[in-house]
Design a protein around this motif. Structure first.
Motif, PDB file in Angstrom:
ATOM      1  N   SER A  89     -17.821   1.857  17.173  1.00  0.00           N
ATOM      2  CA  SER A  89     -16.824   1.219  16.308  1.00  0.00           C
ATOM      3  C   SER A  89     -16.785   1.937  14.967  1.00  0.00           C
TER       4      SER A  89
ATOM      5  N   VAL B 288      -9.964   0.329  22.004  1.00  0.00           N
ATOM      6  CA  VAL B 288      -9.668   1.712  22.365  1.00  0.00           C
ATOM      7  C   VAL B 288     -10.471   2.077  23.611  1.00  0.00           C
TER       8      VAL B 288
ATOM      9  N   ALA C 132     -11.403   0.139  14.704  1.00  0.00           N
ATOM     10  CA  ALA C 132     -11.267   0.297  16.154  1.00  0.00           C
ATOM     11  C   ALA C 132     -12.628   0.166  16.816  1.00  0.00           C
TER      12      ALA C 132
ATOM     13  N   TRP D 216      -9.541  -5.944  15.124  1.00  0.00           N
ATOM     14  CA  TRP D 216      -9.925  -4.623  15.606  1.00  0.00           C
ATOM     15  C   TRP D 216      -8.948  -4.155  16.679  1.00  0.00           C
ATOM     16  N   ASP D 217      -8.743  -2.862  16.735  1.00  0.00           N
ATOM     17  CA  ASP D 217      -8.004  -2.245  17.835  1.00  0.00           C
ATOM     18  C   ASP D 217      -8.985  -1.905  18.947  1.00  0.00           C
TER      19      ASP D 217
ATOM     20  N   VAL E  78      -5.280   3.751  22.376  1.00  0.00           N
ATOM     21  CA  VAL E  78      -5.353   2.336  22.017  1.00  0.00           C
ATOM     22  C   VAL E  78      -4.936   1.490  23.210  1.00  0.00           C
TER      23      VAL E  78
END
Length: 339
Positions: free
Chosen positions: A229, A69, A244, A66-67, A192
């Protein structure tokens, strides 16, 4: 004798030397063979451990997946107090009535009473004096000249959502039409997470990268207030990153204004709006709006008028049920007194 000694020494030297030679000739080959087996076992165990660790420990890309953020929920607080609802107005009337009944007369009211009494009793030539009544009339005239500023501004009349001078009695939230992938979505400014920074620093950087440095914000704490998410489309899922995880940080607007021109120069978003809590659902996606609404803690609308009507009806019902009993008791007491 000498020959016997020589023969024995030759025997001992020959017989004792042969085992040592045999040992010397056999030991290296056995030693090397055992050493080779030991090394091979060690290598096999190490390779097995490496295979086990590599199979159990995921790769860095699959470990995260996952990114991270950081997003900022920039809020403009209300400038004026909201209007009173029906229940608050009724309660205010009751408080004012109680205050008037229980309060003492002020010096001005006492002077009015004294002047009225003296005007009724005294006769003769009137002397021009500024009385308390004249002062009260002057105050009333000044009060009539005062005109409060309207609660509705020009932006409210035009429906302009790009200014903070609207809905002065409600909090407003900054929402931007930010680019996500190939399209744009109405979301809170986000960026990000970069290596070496905290999530709050990511949120601060998001506001600067998306909106520029014109807005001065005060951030509330270092812990995120909300979470959301979402998954990336298939064509954007690269290096094991499937989506994300967005962490929202609350902030309050201190100073500054934003324009569409400044926003487009940064090429992160093409539009923005200052929206009230009720207007967020018209711009945001339902799931995203639900995640934002969860940490805003917007007050729910309470049917104050219905509660007030219900309370008044219950009071009337009690009076109607109690009054006949009181009247009957008073009649009985009156008859007993007459007799």
């Amino acid at each position: 004798m000498v020959s016997v000694i020589q023969s024995r020494s030759h025997y001992w030297s020959t017989n004792m030397a042969l085992p040592s030679v045999r040992c010397a000739s056999r030991t290296p080959s056995k030693f090397f063979r055992n050493s080779f087996c030991l090394l091979r076992a060690i290598c096999n165990s190490k390779s097995a451990m490496v295979r086990t660790c590599s199979s159990s420990a995921p790769s860095p890309s699959s470990a995260s997946g996952w990114d991270l953020v950081g997003a900022v929920a920039l809020e403009r607080k209300p400038i004026i107090a909201p209007e009173l609802n029906a229940l608050e107005k009724k309660y205010l009337e009751i408080l004012r009535a109680i205050e008037i009944e229980g309060s003492l007369l002020s010096d001005h009211e006492l002077q009015l009473i004294q002047e009225k009494k003296s005007a009724d009793t005294e006769e003769g030539v009137a002397i021009k004096v500024q009385t308390a009544q004249d002062i009260e009339e002057e105050w009333f005239k000044k009060a009539q000249e005062f005109k409060p500023a309207p609660r509705l501004t020009e932006a409210d009349a035009k429906g302009d959502t790009r200014t903070t001078q609207r809905f002065l009695d409600q909090p407003l939230l900054l929402v931007v039409n930010q680019q996500l992938g190939k399209g744009h979505r109405w979301i809170l400014p986000q960026a990000v997470h970069a290596k070496g920074e905290t999530l709050r620093q990511t949120a601060e950087r998001a506001l600067t990268e998306v909106c520029g440095s014109a807005l001065e914000a005060f951030y509330l704490g270092y812990a995120p207030a909300g979470y959301y998410s979402y998954h990336y489309p298939t064509e954007f899922q690269k290096d094991g990153i499937q989506g994300a995880k967005v962490f929202f940080f609350k902030a309050q607007l201190r100073n500054g204004a934003l324009s569409v021109g400044d926003l487009k120069k940064l090429k992160k978003a093409d539009d923005f709006a200052w929206l009230s809590y009720k207007e967020l659902s018209s711009k945001m996606l339902p799931k995203y709006h639900k995640a934002v609404q969860a940490f805003l803690m917007a007050p729910e609308e309470t049917p104050y008028q219905q509660l007030l009507d219900r309370a008044l009806s219950s009071v009337r019902h009690r009076k109607a049920s109690v009054t006949p009993e009181i009247v009957a008791a008073s009649k009985v007491a009156a008859k007993a007194g007459e007799s």
